[in-house]
Design an enzyme around this catalytic site. Sequence first.
Site, PDB file in Angstrom:
ATOM      1  N   ASN A  61       0.830  -1.216   0.000  1.00  0.00           N
ATOM      2  CA  ASN A  61       0.000   0.000   0.000  1.00  0.00           C
ATOM      3  C   ASN A  61       0.858   1.257   0.000  1.00  0.00           C
ATOM      4  O   ASN A  61       1.923   1.305   0.601  1.00  0.00           O
ATOM      5  CB  ASN A  61      -1.024   0.009   1.151  1.00  0.00           C
ATOM      6  CG  ASN A  61      -0.427  -0.171   2.520  1.00  0.00           C
ATOM      7  OD1 ASN A  61       0.541  -0.886   2.700  1.00  0.00           O
ATOM      8  ND2 ASN A  61      -1.013   0.480   3.520  1.00  0.00           N
ATOM      9  N   GLU A  63       0.498   5.358   0.501  1.00  0.00           N
ATOM     10  CA  GLU A  63      -0.402   6.406   0.994  1.00  0.00           C
ATOM     11  C   GLU A  63       0.060   7.793   0.554  1.00  0.00           C
ATOM     12  O   GLU A  63       1.136   7.956  -0.007  1.00  0.00           O
ATOM     13  CB  GLU A  63      -0.519   6.287   2.520  1.00  0.00           C
ATOM     14  CG  GLU A  63      -1.138   4.951   2.912  1.00  0.00           C
ATOM     15  CD  GLU A  63      -1.387   4.795   4.398  1.00  0.00           C
ATOM     16  OE1 GLU A  63      -0.919   5.631   5.193  1.00  0.00           O
ATOM     17  OE2 GLU A  63      -2.070   3.818   4.753  1.00  0.00           O
ATOM     18  N   CYS A  72      -4.225   0.693  -2.337  1.00  0.00           N
ATOM     19  CA  CYS A  72      -4.050  -0.545  -1.563  1.00  0.00           C
ATOM     20  C   CYS A  72      -2.973  -1.428  -2.205  1.00  0.00           C
ATOM     21  O   CYS A  72      -2.686  -1.325  -3.410  1.00  0.00           O
ATOM     22  CB  CYS A  72      -5.346  -1.343  -1.551  1.00  0.00           C
ATOM     23  SG  CYS A  72      -6.668  -0.612  -0.585  1.00  0.00           S
ATOM     24  N   GLU A  74      -3.162  -4.641  -2.874  1.00  0.00           N
ATOM     25  CA  GLU A  74      -3.707  -5.563  -3.870  1.00  0.00           C
ATOM     26  C   GLU A  74      -3.773  -4.916  -5.242  1.00  0.00           C
ATOM     27  O   GLU A  74      -3.368  -5.480  -6.259  1.00  0.00           O
ATOM     28  CB  GLU A  74      -5.129  -6.018  -3.474  1.00  0.00           C
ATOM     29  CG  GLU A  74      -5.215  -6.795  -2.182  1.00  0.00           C
ATOM     30  CD  GLU A  74      -5.399  -5.917  -0.949  1.00  0.00           C
ATOM     31  OE1 GLU A  74      -4.871  -4.780  -0.935  1.00  0.00           O
ATOM     32  OE2 GLU A  74      -6.053  -6.353  -0.004  1.00  0.00           O
ATOM     33  N   CYS A 111     -10.292  -4.827   0.874  1.00  0.00           N
ATOM     34  CA  CYS A 111     -11.385  -3.847   0.922  1.00  0.00           C
ATOM     35  C   CYS A 111     -12.325  -4.076  -0.267  1.00  0.00           C
ATOM     36  O   CYS A 111     -11.999  -4.808  -1.210  1.00  0.00           O
ATOM     37  CB  CYS A 111     -10.831  -2.419   0.904  1.00  0.00           C
ATOM     38  SG  CYS A 111     -10.310  -1.852  -0.730  1.00  0.00           S
ATOM     39  N   CYS A 114     -10.926  -3.314  -3.797  1.00  0.00           N
ATOM     40  CA  CYS A 114      -9.986  -4.333  -4.299  1.00  0.00           C
ATOM     41  C   CYS A 114     -10.733  -5.598  -4.713  1.00  0.00           C
ATOM     42  O   CYS A 114     -10.388  -6.229  -5.714  1.00  0.00           O
ATOM     43  CB  CYS A 114      -8.925  -4.648  -3.247  1.00  0.00           C
ATOM     44  SG  CYS A 114      -7.725  -3.301  -3.069  1.00  0.00           S
TER      45      CYS A 114
HETATM   46  N1  THU Z   1      -5.181  -1.444   2.721  1.00  0.00           N
HETATM   47  C1  THU Z   1      -4.643  -2.286   1.794  1.00  0.00           C
HETATM   48  O1  THU Z   1      -3.593  -2.004   1.203  1.00  0.00           O
HETATM   49  N2  THU Z   1      -5.295  -3.438   1.551  1.00  0.00           N
HETATM   50  C2  THU Z   1      -6.385  -3.873   2.239  1.00  0.00           C
HETATM   51  O2  THU Z   1      -6.865  -4.959   1.953  1.00  0.00           O
HETATM   52  C3  THU Z   1      -6.964  -3.046   3.299  1.00  0.00           C
HETATM   53  C4  THU Z   1      -6.413  -1.671   3.420  1.00  0.00           C
HETATM   54  C5  THU Z   1      -4.444  -0.217   3.034  1.00  0.00           C
HETATM   55  C6  THU Z   1      -5.050   1.062   2.550  1.00  0.00           C
HETATM   56  C7  THU Z   1      -4.443   2.055   3.519  1.00  0.00           C
HETATM   57  O3  THU Z   1      -3.155   2.397   3.045  1.00  0.00           O
HETATM   58  C8  THU Z   1      -4.273   1.265   4.805  1.00  0.00           C
HETATM   59  O4  THU Z   1      -4.319  -0.091   4.434  1.00  0.00           O
HETATM   60  C9  THU Z   1      -5.326   1.552   5.854  1.00  0.00           C
HETATM   61  O5  THU Z   1      -6.587   1.397   5.333  1.00  0.00           O
END
Ligand code: THU
Length: 159
Positions: A61, A63, A72, A74, A111, A114
Site C-alpha cells: 500500500n 499512501e 491498496c 492488492e 477492501c 480491491c
Molecule cells: N489497505 C490495503 O492495502 N489493503 C487492504 O486490503 C486493506 C487496506 C491499506 C489502505 C491504507 O493504506 C491502509 O491499508 C489503511 O486502510
Amino acid sequence: MEEIHLDIKIEQYAMEELSDSEQELVRSAIKAMHNAYANYSRFYVGAALRLANGQIVIGANQENAAFPSGLCAERSAIFAAQSQQPEQPITTLAIAASNDEGLLKDPITPCGACRQVILEMEDRYKRPVRILLFGARAVYAVNSVKDLLPLSFVDANMR
Ligand code: THU
C-alpha cells in the site's frame, strides 16, 4: 417474502498445510509488506500474485497526504502486473498485513474496491483467482473472489 441464502466457502489452513508454491506466494506478500508507504495509517499491507506463467508480482500500500490519492497493496500489485503483462491471467493472490505491533493475528481481508478489481480480473480472463489471506493464527483461502463478493457486479449485469 422469501429468504435467499447464498453459499460461500472459506478454507482455513495452517501455513505448512499450503503447497510449496502457495507458501512461497504468502512469504512474498509478507516480504512485500515492508515496501508499504503507510506513514498515515501505520497499517502495512503486502500483496503477491502469481501469473499463469508462474511469475510473482508484488505490491504494497502507498499512501498520500491527500488521502484518496493512495492505493491498496492488492491493486498496486494487480495494476503493475496488468500494465506489464496484460496477456497473463492471475491465478493466485496472497495478502498479508501488520500494524506497529506486528503481523495481524487474524487473516487480512481485502477492501471492497480491491474485491471489485479482482472480480474484473476474473471476468477479463474468464478464470477464477484463488485468494490467500494471511493471519498469524490461520490462512484463509477462497477459490474465487465471488466468495468474498456475493451478488457481484460485472459487465454482463449491464446487458
Ligand atoms: N489497505 C490495503 O492495502 N489493503 C487492504 O486490503 C486493506 C487496506 C491499506 C489502505 C491504507 O493504506 C491502509 O491499508 C489503511 O486502510
